[in-house]
Write a protein that holds these residues in place. Structure first.
Motif, PDB file in Angstrom:
ATOM      1  N   SER A   1     -15.913 -22.255 -54.928  1.00 42.57           N
ATOM      2  CA  SER A   1     -15.701 -21.843 -53.547  1.00 42.57           C
ATOM      3  C   SER A   1     -14.323 -21.463 -53.296  1.00 42.57           C
ATOM      4  N   ILE A   2     -14.199 -20.477 -52.507  1.00 46.47           N
ATOM      5  CA  ILE A   2     -13.030 -19.882 -52.382  1.00 46.47           C
ATOM      6  C   ILE A   2     -12.515 -19.882 -50.800  1.00 46.47           C
ATOM      7  N   ILE A   3     -11.567 -20.087 -50.315  1.00 42.24           N
ATOM      8  CA  ILE A   3     -10.917 -19.784 -48.771  1.00 42.24           C
ATOM      9  C   ILE A   3      -9.687 -19.259 -48.822  1.00 42.24           C
ATOM     10  N   PRO A   4      -9.475 -18.256 -47.955  1.00 36.95           N
ATOM     11  CA  PRO A   4      -7.859 -17.952 -47.711  1.00 36.95           C
ATOM     12  C   PRO A   4      -6.941 -18.936 -47.614  1.00 36.95           C
ATOM     13  N   ALA A   5      -5.801 -18.800 -48.072  1.00 33.84           N
ATOM     14  CA  ALA A   5      -4.693 -20.097 -48.107  1.00 33.84           C
ATOM     15  C   ALA A   5      -3.738 -19.436 -46.802  1.00 33.84           C
ATOM     16  N   PRO A   6      -3.295 -20.076 -45.978  1.00 33.38           N
ATOM     17  CA  PRO A   6      -2.560 -20.145 -44.939  1.00 33.38           C
ATOM     18  C   PRO A   6      -1.120 -19.548 -45.413  1.00 33.38           C
ATOM     19  N   PRO A   7      -0.246 -18.829 -44.886  1.00 35.52           N
ATOM     20  CA  PRO A   7       1.326 -18.839 -45.432  1.00 35.52           C
ATOM     21  C   PRO A   7       1.935 -19.919 -45.566  1.00 35.52           C
ATOM     22  N   GLY A   8       2.691 -19.871 -46.475  1.00 33.96           N
ATOM     23  CA  GLY A   8       3.642 -21.007 -46.823  1.00 33.96           C
ATOM     24  C   GLY A   8       3.460 -21.835 -47.726  1.00 33.96           C
ATOM     25  N   TRP A   9       2.345 -21.774 -48.480  1.00 32.71           N
ATOM     26  CA  TRP A   9       1.934 -22.514 -49.725  1.00 32.71           C
ATOM     27  C   TRP A   9       2.401 -21.787 -50.897  1.00 32.71           C
ATOM     28  N   TYR A  10       3.183 -22.315 -51.879  1.00 33.27           N
ATOM     29  CA  TYR A  10       3.527 -21.960 -53.267  1.00 33.27           C
ATOM     30  C   TYR A  10       2.858 -22.752 -54.089  1.00 33.27           C
ATOM     31  N   ALA A  11       2.982 -22.042 -55.610  1.00 38.57           N
ATOM     32  CA  ALA A  11       2.513 -22.872 -56.797  1.00 38.57           C
ATOM     33  C   ALA A  11       4.006 -22.831 -57.621  1.00 38.57           C
ATOM     34  N   ARG A  12       4.553 -23.664 -58.176  1.00 39.11           N
ATOM     35  CA  ARG A  12       5.710 -23.621 -58.934  1.00 39.11           C
ATOM     36  C   ARG A  12       5.178 -23.776 -60.388  1.00 39.11           C
ATOM     37  N   TRP A  13       5.562 -22.882 -61.299  1.00 40.02           N
ATOM     38  CA  TRP A  13       5.300 -22.813 -62.665  1.00 40.02           C
ATOM     39  C   TRP A  13       6.408 -22.719 -63.593  1.00 40.02           C
ATOM     40  N   ARG A  14       6.589 -23.681 -64.569  1.00 37.98           N
ATOM     41  CA  ARG A  14       7.842 -23.744 -65.530  1.00 37.98           C
ATOM     42  C   ARG A  14       7.469 -22.832 -66.854  1.00 37.98           C
ATOM     43  N   PHE A  15       8.474 -21.877 -67.145  1.00 37.05           N
ATOM     44  CA  PHE A  15       8.326 -21.134 -68.067  1.00 37.05           C
ATOM     45  C   PHE A  15       9.760 -21.435 -69.107  1.00 37.05           C
ATOM     46  N   GLY A  16       9.493 -21.869 -70.341  1.00 40.59           N
ATOM     47  CA  GLY A  16      10.919 -22.623 -70.865  1.00 40.59           C
ATOM     48  C   GLY A  16      11.207 -23.674 -70.205  1.00 40.59           C
ATOM     49  N   THR A  17      12.519 -23.977 -70.870  1.00 36.15           N
ATOM     50  CA  THR A  17      13.132 -25.190 -70.303  1.00 36.15           C
ATOM     51  C   THR A  17      13.763 -25.294 -69.152  1.00 36.15           C
ATOM     52  N   HIS A  18      14.340 -24.074 -68.659  1.00 30.94           N
ATOM     53  CA  HIS A  18      15.129 -24.092 -67.446  1.00 30.94           C
ATOM     54  C   HIS A  18      14.617 -23.025 -66.281  1.00 30.94           C
ATOM     55  N   ARG A  19      13.377 -22.457 -66.674  1.00 30.95           N
ATOM     56  CA  ARG A  19      13.301 -21.167 -65.690  1.00 30.95           C
ATOM     57  C   ARG A  19      11.765 -21.596 -64.996  1.00 30.95           C
ATOM     58  N   THR A  20      12.010 -21.797 -63.639  1.00 37.30           N
ATOM     59  CA  THR A  20      10.884 -22.008 -62.838  1.00 37.30           C
ATOM     60  C   THR A  20      10.620 -20.410 -62.181  1.00 37.30           C
ATOM     61  N   VAL A  21       9.305 -20.581 -61.985  1.00 35.70           N
ATOM     62  CA  VAL A  21       8.981 -19.068 -60.938  1.00 35.70           C
ATOM     63  C   VAL A  21       7.910 -19.639 -60.170  1.00 35.70           C
ATOM     64  N   THR A  22       8.187 -19.418 -58.526  1.00 36.15           N
ATOM     65  CA  THR A  22       7.093 -19.829 -57.505  1.00 36.15           C
ATOM     66  C   THR A  22       6.632 -18.432 -57.218  1.00 36.15           C
ATOM     67  N   TYR A  23       5.050 -18.853 -57.059  1.00 34.91           N
ATOM     68  CA  TYR A  23       4.138 -17.444 -56.682  1.00 34.91           C
ATOM     69  C   TYR A  23       3.558 -18.203 -55.268  1.00 34.91           C
ATOM     70  N   PRO A  24       3.524 -17.269 -54.338  1.00 32.41           N
ATOM     71  CA  PRO A  24       2.653 -17.740 -53.058  1.00 32.41           C
ATOM     72  C   PRO A  24       1.049 -17.845 -53.457  1.00 32.41           C
ATOM     73  N   ILE A  25       0.589 -18.786 -52.766  1.00 34.64           N
ATOM     74  CA  ILE A  25      -0.775 -19.103 -52.876  1.00 34.64           C
ATOM     75  C   ILE A  25      -1.386 -18.075 -52.041  1.00 34.64           C
ATOM     76  N   THR A  26      -2.654 -17.252 -52.743  1.00 31.74           N
ATOM     77  CA  THR A  26      -3.340 -16.598 -52.009  1.00 31.74           C
ATOM     78  C   THR A  26      -4.689 -17.296 -51.353  1.00 31.74           C
ATOM     79  N   THR A  27      -5.469 -18.180 -52.093  1.00 30.78           N
ATOM     80  CA  THR A  27      -6.585 -18.799 -51.790  1.00 30.78           C
ATOM     81  C   THR A  27      -6.488 -20.132 -52.348  1.00 30.78           C
ATOM     82  N   TRP A  28      -7.271 -21.093 -51.343  1.00 33.08           N
ATOM     83  CA  TRP A  28      -7.571 -22.337 -52.192  1.00 33.08           C
ATOM     84  C   TRP A  28      -8.840 -22.352 -52.517  1.00 33.08           C
TER      85      TRP A  28
END
Length: 97
Positions: free
Chosen positions: A6-33
């Motif tokens: 089941s999928i619903i749109p995400a309200p603005p302001g929510w992000y997912a933070r991912w780590r790539f390597g030991t010192h690099r994080t990238v945060t992407y906006p959430i589009t849906t829950w």
């Protein structure tokens, strides 16, 4: 393996933070829950699907990516410092971290 049920749109302001390597994080906006269910199980969890199409437990996560957490930033607070910027060149992204 998890599948989205089941999928619903995400309200603005929510992000997912991912780590790539030991010192690099990238945060992407959430589009849906979405509700995700393990194959062969009734266990269901809520996951955020980000603008890169990744979600914790998905089979097609980017190699080397480790989900860290969801964050919420009110619109008036701006975006996180490590938010993904599709305008940056691959060379700019490689130099982060």
């Amino acid at each position: 393996m998890k599948s989205l049920t089941s999928i619903i749109p995400a309200p603005p302001g929510w992000y997912a933070r991912w780590r790539f390597g030991t010192h690099r994080t990238v945060t992407y906006p959430i589009t849906t829950w979405a509700l995700a269910r393990d194959t062969g199980s009734e266990h269901t969890i809520v996951v955020g699907v980000d603008t890169n199409g990744m979600w914790p437990g998905g089979d097609d996560e980017r190699p080397g990516g480790e989900f860290l957490r969801y964050i919420y930033e009110p619109i008036e607070a701006g975006t996180p410092d490590d938010v993904f910027n599709p305008v940056k060149s691959p060379a700019d992204l490689a130099s982060v971290g």
